[in-house]
Design an enzyme around this catalytic site. Structure first.
Site, PDB file in Angstrom:
ATOM      1  N   ASP A 135      33.969  33.228  55.978  1.00  0.00           N
ATOM      2  CA  ASP A 135      33.850  33.851  57.292  1.00  0.00           C
ATOM      3  C   ASP A 135      34.053  32.745  58.337  1.00  0.00           C
ATOM      4  O   ASP A 135      33.290  31.779  58.389  1.00  0.00           O
ATOM      5  CB  ASP A 135      32.458  34.473  57.421  1.00  0.00           C
ATOM      6  CG  ASP A 135      32.226  35.168  58.752  1.00  0.00           C
ATOM      7  OD1 ASP A 135      32.907  34.830  59.736  1.00  0.00           O
ATOM      8  OD2 ASP A 135      31.351  36.047  58.801  1.00  0.00           O
ATOM      9  N   ASP A 155      43.717  33.265  65.181  1.00  0.00           N
ATOM     10  CA  ASP A 155      44.628  34.355  64.831  1.00  0.00           C
ATOM     11  C   ASP A 155      43.766  35.550  64.413  1.00  0.00           C
ATOM     12  O   ASP A 155      43.784  35.992  63.278  1.00  0.00           O
ATOM     13  CB  ASP A 155      45.551  33.926  63.680  1.00  0.00           C
ATOM     14  CG  ASP A 155      46.551  35.013  63.312  1.00  0.00           C
ATOM     15  OD1 ASP A 155      46.765  35.937  64.117  1.00  0.00           O
ATOM     16  OD2 ASP A 155      47.099  34.958  62.192  1.00  0.00           O
TER      17      ASP A 155
END
Length: 286
Positions: A135, A155
């Site tokens: 994560d 992104d």
């Protein structure tokens, strides 16, 4: 035929020639297919993420524009980016010693390794690339990330599902903490024609944490709606100044980068906004 309805009242469709891969990972449904007009395409939960036809307009502008204004950048982090198109662009810079890509979904990375070799094969072979399946929000909070990177490229997907953690104050605070003095961060900030609030909200949040922040534009046809907004934040310097653009022009010439979208003229033009986009940018407090 694939249809995407991302914006209220508007949709796009693509004519398929072949379904390449389809599976459901722990986090999302992944589809990769070939199309008549857009090349090879990956969609996550039926939202277009990348097409080989126009990925350069996105990946090159998130990477080359800030890296060419930075002097001697050596370390880059990519938030998400499991297709490795951004990593591939960052690794074109010889002064970059490490690119750390942090994506939560290992299946996206593996399927893109298998099916998007035309845009990422060099990146996978480059020893400077480090892939962390984690994560990214959690990774940015680790001690090892503090003050490590010259550039952080977010992104990130749209703010739904797992992607919600990559928007908002706490995320920006962690990005700032991961940057070296003088570093920059760049972010995907939506299509202003259909998502005008994203610009305003993102720039308001960035201004709370970074001394410098702003906006620039690119055009990615598959992300329907005309301009795509990319926001940036800096710990000390600004992007897009006449001096920064001049330095980028000289460095681009020396580096002999091979690009499909980016060039110094596009770099300068990215900071020119239509009047309706200007109105979305919050006024700075005096």
């Amino acid at each position: 035929m694939f249809g995407e309805r991302l914006h209220k009242g508007y949709a796009q469709s693509m004519e398929l020639t072949r379904l390449v891969a389809e599976e459901k990972s722990r986090y999302q449904e992944i589809k990769i297919f070939d199309t008549v007009a857009n090349g090879r395409v990956m969609v996550l939960d039926d939202i277009v993420q990348i097409t080989t036809r126009d990925e350069s307009a996105y990946a090159e502008m998130l990477t080359h524009l800030p890296l060419l204004e930075l002097r001697s950048a050596t370390s880059v982090m990519i938030v998400g980016g499991g297709d490795l198109s951004i990593a591939d662009e960052a690794l074109k810079h010889k002064n970059v010693k490490e690119v750390v890509l942090v994506d939560i979904d290992d299946r996206v990375v593996e399927l893109c390794r298998e099916h998007f070799g035309a845009i990422n094969a060099r990146a996978f072979k480059d020893k400077r690339l480090k892939i962390e399946i984690a994560d990214a929000f959690e990774y940015l909070g680790r001690r090892e990330a503090k003050g490590r990177f010259d550039l952080v490229v977010a992104d990130r997907p749209d703010p739904v599902g797992p992607g919600k953690a990559l928007f908002g104050d706490t995320f920006y605070e962690r990005v700032k903490g991961a940057l070296k003095p003088g570093g920059f961060a760049t972010f995907q900030t939506g299509v202003p024609f259909y998502q005008p609030w994203e610009i305003t909200e993102a720039l308001q949040e960035l201004a709370r944490y970074f001394p410098q922040s702003g906006l620039y534009l690119t055009v990615v046809p598959s992300y329907v709606g005309g301009f795509m907004a990319l926001s940036w934040a800096g710990t000390t310097a600004r992007l897009g100044t006449p001096q920064g653009i001049a330095k980028a022009r000289a460095r681009f010439k020396r580096a002999k980068l091979k690009t499909d979208y980016y060039n110094p003229e596009i770099h300068a033009a990215a900071f020119a906004f239509p009047e309706w986009v200007k109105r979305l940018v919050p006024k700075k407090r005096r």
